[in-house]
Design an enzyme around this catalytic site. Structure first.
Site, PDB file in Angstrom:
ATOM      1  CB  CYS A 130      31.458 -15.219 -29.788  1.00 14.59           C
ATOM      2  SG  CYS A 130      30.177 -14.106 -28.850  1.00 14.59           S
ATOM      3  CD  GLU A 140      32.359 -12.576 -32.912  1.00 17.81           C
ATOM      4  OE1 GLU A 140      32.133 -11.297 -33.252  1.00 17.81           O
ATOM      5  OE2 GLU A 140      31.613 -13.053 -32.279  1.00 17.81           O
TER       6      GLU A 140
END
Lengths: 234, 234, 234, 234
Positions: free
Chosen positions: D150, D224
């Protein structure tokens, strides 16, 4: 003294691998643990019965917390093999060891309800909750390292007293306890545990993490030492 | 004795809500805690300075573990409001209280490196790790209940000593400590905490869970009591 | 339709106690779960074999995470009886169910290495890690409530398909799956689990905590529903 | 294409240290992540507004779970410095980032109550609960490694789109988003995070643990990637 049992010579396993290195590197605290007056009182048979009874009660309560640590070991295992291994330790405690301990306590005049209603001593709370906190905070290696002093310390004490010519055998009420921890079955359990610790140590970076591991091992040794004195405060 | 401070009369908050009920239902252990010789030694100013210093060192180490418990409180909160409230407690300890404690310790001749290198006492390990274990095992209510004896006990001790005509004020080296826990700022913190406990208790089923909550509250009271004696063993 | 199986009438257990109330109060999501096209494809025998194979693989991986949740159940239990009960669930999965599942998968042409090397699907990750997070965040009741949809949902699906005259029996490759979840052994397991949930619910304040419990139950139902579709994305 | 931005050349930090090695060793999955159609839709300004709105809502819910992961980071830190660092990340999210995000959402026509009542998407549940499970199961290094995709992924996307001559600037409704993640403030945060990961990696044995770390990093990258598509399913 010639003829006396020496860990380094008589059971080299205790000095090998990660557990051996940790033991060596906190030798001062280690000797306080394995050479504690409690141990001498057991060897000579002169320990007060009431103190030993208190110890047995707290040891029963310790096994329950130890089982909880094994449950976290299952949760933290990253292979099915490791999960099954940990789950067997867990079942071993809940299904076998606790019953054996209850039976052993009965021989000392402690009935099961007394075990169930006993209050955890400060020494037990400190030791067991320290282990559980390290288990939650760290990973599987942290957990195994904090459990190691119990595993190898009792084996060392058992092996030494079992072999020592100074240990009183005849009429020593504590001989059965010595025979348990100095016996083949516990010895095999320890050898298995030491191997497992080495494997996990290699895979989880024990080398680089050594200062932290030594710190948590040393604290566990210190808490094991204090746990012997739970006999007095129980 | 006429004129003496009485919790029930002089600060009814201590007897209300969930915290009040828990306190009432382990009154024997509670009185051992709030009327401990440590407290009397503080009130009379006769406690040995060295013992108080040891206490301050362990109290510093306690704050660190308390901060870890607050971190778990953030993790266990189920609304943003609750998360923010817990995170403010956490920041309060890490950013403000620890620094204040370091400053206070310096007045007693304890420098920061001594705090950082101090070893956790058995009493501290037992108390703090018991809290952290309840935090991991239970939910937010279990955590708040085990933290409650510290919160309200210090307030009760502070309020009583602050008000008591028997407390030595002039020349009592411990007066600043009494003023801290008997002061308005700490009082406000406690009132806030007691309200919060009641809210959480209602939402998390305290009524039905009361026997378990009382058991963990009582253990925490017992461990707080023992923590006063850390002064001797520090 | 006359003659059709109805949960409320044909297995009142599904509508009783805490589990029954939770099921009733998210009926819309519940019907999406137990009446999912996957279930219809199993009943009619028309589901694509490849999709079912993918489902079996993810179900194997689910069992491993389910075992980890059972390990946390042991850790969170506050009596020896509860610990032993949870440890038996754990051993049941690790020693029996996983082996049975491997054997069943082999019948569908999936060898063990394929199971071991399979990647967890998004649906599995969402469902299993949600359970594990609730287990860590809440207490034993939160954990049992998030596990309940799996327990009773498969029983309801099994019982209904097993009893329904519309279910294809002859030549339906999925009949053995239906027979498993509609069979006596699984039924007994569910009845035991529903009783256990009621007991724990009473002791842990389910009444007062109901809104939160319903929220986590409903999320678990939603994730179970999505898990059926893992068959397509596996 | 000549003149195009290249991570390896234009921001060497992304290729250095532990994060750089992890990114390199799952390059296939990494490119799926940073070159996702969502990213292209943002660069060209052609993404549907409704999809972006859904993404913003889930991103708000993600921040809350991210804060819970930071709380565990405080709990797992073994020095006061590390605790304070993690607590600042935590406060940063709860006190600043969430408010900024709420303000940004308002610009897109999403009011705060809509954020608070939104349901977590499957993609969000999978990603956030995977991180929280790794946080509980492993130690601080496992946690930081699963958070790394992230941190550095958004920086790489931001830097690339910010620099690329192909990115539409005039009239692109998503330019402010690009400016945020390509801006100096976020860049500084990432550089700090990469350094921290290297320090923790060294102290926690990243070298020996690399296969496990790569596995958890890769899963986080995959999650993600799927999280971009939450826009469609939100």
């Amino acid at each position: 003294m010639t003829g006396e049992w020496q860990a380094e010579r008589d059971w080299p396993l205790l000095t090998q691998g990660l557990a051996g290195r940790l033991r060596q590197d906190c030798m001062k605290q280690w000797l306080d643990f394995v050479g504690h007056p409690f141990v001498e009182g057991v060897a000579s048979g002169t320990m007060e019965v009431e103190a030993f009874r208190n110890f047995l009660i707290q040891d029963y309560l310790y096994l329950i917390q130890y089982a909880r640590a094994c449950a976290l070991l299952v949760h933290k295992s990253d292979t099915l093999t490791a999960m099954r291994h940990a789950a067997q330790l867990l079942s071993g405690i809940l299904d076998t060891e606790l019953s054996m301990h209850v039976g052993y306590c009965r021989q000392w005049g402690i009935e099961e309800p007394a075990l169930e209603q006993a209050e955890e001593s400060i020494e037990l709370l400190a030791y067991s909750r320290f282990i559980l906190d390290r288990a939650q905070t760290g990973d599987m290696l942290d957990l195994l390292v904090t459990l190691a002093p119990c595993l190898i310390g009792y084996a060392e004490v058992g092996a030494r007293l079992h072999a020592s010519p100074r240990t009183v055998r005849e009429g020593n009420p504590y001989w059965s306890w010595i025979a348990l921890y100095g016996g083949d079955e516990y010895t095999a359990l320890v050898e298995d545990g030491v191997c497992r610790l080495n494997e996990v140590g290699a895979a989880y970076g024990a080398q680089a993490r050594y200062p932290t591991l030594l710190r948590e091992f040393t604290t566990a040794v210190r808490l094991e030492t204090v746990f012997w004195t739970t006999a007095r405060s129980g």
